[in-house]
Design a protein around this motif. Sequence first.
Motif, PDB file in Angstrom:
ATOM      1  N   ARG A 250       0.544  -1.245  -0.440  1.00  0.00           N
ATOM      2  CA  ARG A 250      -0.295   0.100  -0.058  1.00  0.00           C
ATOM      3  C   ARG A 250       0.937   1.168   0.123  1.00  0.00           C
ATOM      4  NH1 ARG A 250      -2.779   0.288   5.826  1.00  0.00           N
ATOM      5  NH2 ARG A 250      -0.594   0.763   6.863  1.00  0.00           N
ATOM      6  N   CYS A 251       1.828   0.960   0.689  1.00  0.00           N
ATOM      7  CA  CYS A 251       2.520   2.606   0.089  1.00  0.00           C
ATOM      8  C   CYS A 251       3.320   2.675  -0.822  1.00  0.00           C
ATOM      9  CB  CYS A 251       4.409   2.063   0.560  1.00  0.00           C
ATOM     10  SG  CYS A 251       5.347   3.461   1.411  1.00  0.00           S
ATOM     11  N   THR A 252       2.805   1.843  -1.651  1.00  0.00           N
ATOM     12  CA  THR A 252       3.481   2.412  -3.225  1.00  0.00           C
ATOM     13  C   THR A 252       2.473   3.666  -3.356  1.00  0.00           C
ATOM     14  OG1 THR A 252       4.286   0.571  -4.560  1.00  0.00           O
ATOM     15  CG2 THR A 252       3.508   1.985  -5.485  1.00  0.00           C
ATOM     16  N   ARG A 253       1.291   4.161  -3.242  1.00  0.00           N
ATOM     17  CA  ARG A 253       0.004   5.124  -2.974  1.00  0.00           C
ATOM     18  C   ARG A 253      -0.710   4.689  -4.706  1.00  0.00           C
ATOM     19  NH1 ARG A 253       0.315   8.774   1.262  1.00  0.00           N
ATOM     20  NH2 ARG A 253      -1.520   9.139   0.778  1.00  0.00           N
TER      21      ARG A 253
ATOM     22  N   LEU B  12       8.290   8.936  -2.379  1.00  0.00           N
ATOM     23  CA  LEU B  12       7.448   8.205  -0.471  1.00  0.00           C
ATOM     24  C   LEU B  12       7.989   7.440   0.005  1.00  0.00           C
ATOM     25  CD1 LEU B  12       6.314   5.008  -3.201  1.00  0.00           C
ATOM     26  CD2 LEU B  12       4.762   7.353  -2.848  1.00  0.00           C
TER      27      LEU B  12
ATOM     28  N   PHE C 276       8.701   5.675   2.830  1.00  0.00           N
ATOM     29  CA  PHE C 276       8.384   4.391   3.393  1.00  0.00           C
ATOM     30  C   PHE C 276       8.840   3.839   5.294  1.00  0.00           C
ATOM     31  CE2 PHE C 276      13.008   3.629   2.628  1.00  0.00           C
ATOM     32  CZ  PHE C 276      13.637   2.955   3.702  1.00  0.00           C
TER      33      PHE C 276
ATOM     34  N   CYS D  72       2.524   3.561   5.588  1.00  0.00           N
ATOM     35  CA  CYS D  72       3.289   2.287   5.167  1.00  0.00           C
ATOM     36  C   CYS D  72       3.950   1.313   6.195  1.00  0.00           C
ATOM     37  CB  CYS D  72       4.830   2.926   4.397  1.00  0.00           C
ATOM     38  SG  CYS D  72       5.149   3.653   3.179  1.00  0.00           S
ATOM     39  N   HIS D  73       4.356   0.403   5.873  1.00  0.00           N
ATOM     40  CA  HIS D  73       4.974  -1.000   6.799  1.00  0.00           C
ATOM     41  C   HIS D  73       6.180  -1.291   6.509  1.00  0.00           C
ATOM     42  CE1 HIS D  73       3.797  -5.198   8.782  1.00  0.00           C
ATOM     43  NE2 HIS D  73       2.883  -4.045   9.603  1.00  0.00           N
TER      44      HIS D  73
ATOM     45  N   TYR E 191       7.115  -3.660   3.629  1.00  0.00           N
ATOM     46  CA  TYR E 191       6.907  -2.882   2.805  1.00  0.00           C
ATOM     47  C   TYR E 191       7.572  -3.684   1.204  1.00  0.00           C
ATOM     48  CZ  TYR E 191       6.960   1.004  -1.660  1.00  0.00           C
ATOM     49  OH  TYR E 191       6.368   1.226  -2.751  1.00  0.00           O
TER      50      TYR E 191
END
Length: 331
Positions: free
Chosen positions: A288-291, A304, A306, A311-312, A315
């Motif tokens: 999901r961090c790719t947005r 981004l 991260f 984020c997590h 990632y």
Amino acid sequence: TMLPVGRVIGGLLVLIIYYLLTFHVVTEYLLDTPSSDDPPSLHVDPFGFFSFDMVNHKLHDLRWVPYNNYAAIPFFYIKRGIVEATNLITICSGCDIELLYEAEHIAQNYKSGPLSFAIYINKDFTKINLNKTYHLVVNTFANVSNLYDISIAILAYNTSNEFYQHLCEMRDFDTKSPLMFTIPTNVLRNLAEYQVITDWIFNIDIDFWYLSDTLNEKDNVKLVIEGMESMIESQNYGYKTVFIVPAFEIIMESAHRFEYSSLTKRQLTDLIYLEEIEPFHATMLAQRCTRYEIWYESERPYILNFKEVFCHWSYEPWFIIHRDVSRMREH
């Protein structure tokens, strides 16, 4: 997957993956024993870059070497191309031997640079028949027409290694453990990166079937590389920049199937609206961090972070990095 320290950039490229459910057939060599009367042994000297004669090496010259608590043979097989250049992007990926056909599929589709694969064999290295394994690899890539080198490394476990014995003791790890829990993904990735000689490395999963024209046409690749070089030279980014590649999954068979590589961004977003394809695991912690919602609207690269709460630590994007950023440069 731990990313190198530095800024992460998303939205430069489009790559579509296509998952095909299939039954995997265990190749016959897995049941064979080594052809030599003397079991293989590990050479304790650490191998340096290009430690093998990459032009003239033959099967009997190949040696197992220690590699991150495993046993490996880098450059186990090289299918020579006819073009040599370093200012290119090498695709890196890893898989177990049963998915070797997926590596061949990538090789059939990617024609704009070299390929480096690390293949895991779920056996103790002393039990592997190198002769049959070598011929299996050669035959798999026999029909691939390649302009650039295709390098294959192999990796196996070492039951005499303290790390392996620790796994057996602490995690009930043994030779019958499911492969999905035992395959050393990070080690395979690093081994594939080890074989790279081009300036750029593109890490993807083995089942990425469709590469966008951004990565399949020579002129486009040149523009992408020029753009990345300009960014890493900028004080705003630096050479440790990681370029994230958005990935999409085909969820519905349709007439578009053979056109995915040539989609424009507008066509791609239209197919997302039609629910023919979707961002790959966009809502999961690993992606999901790719947005993606930013990528749809953005016309320029965006940063981004991260380390943000959104984020997590898990990632796991697909990314392009300069070879100097690779963990393998540490050797």
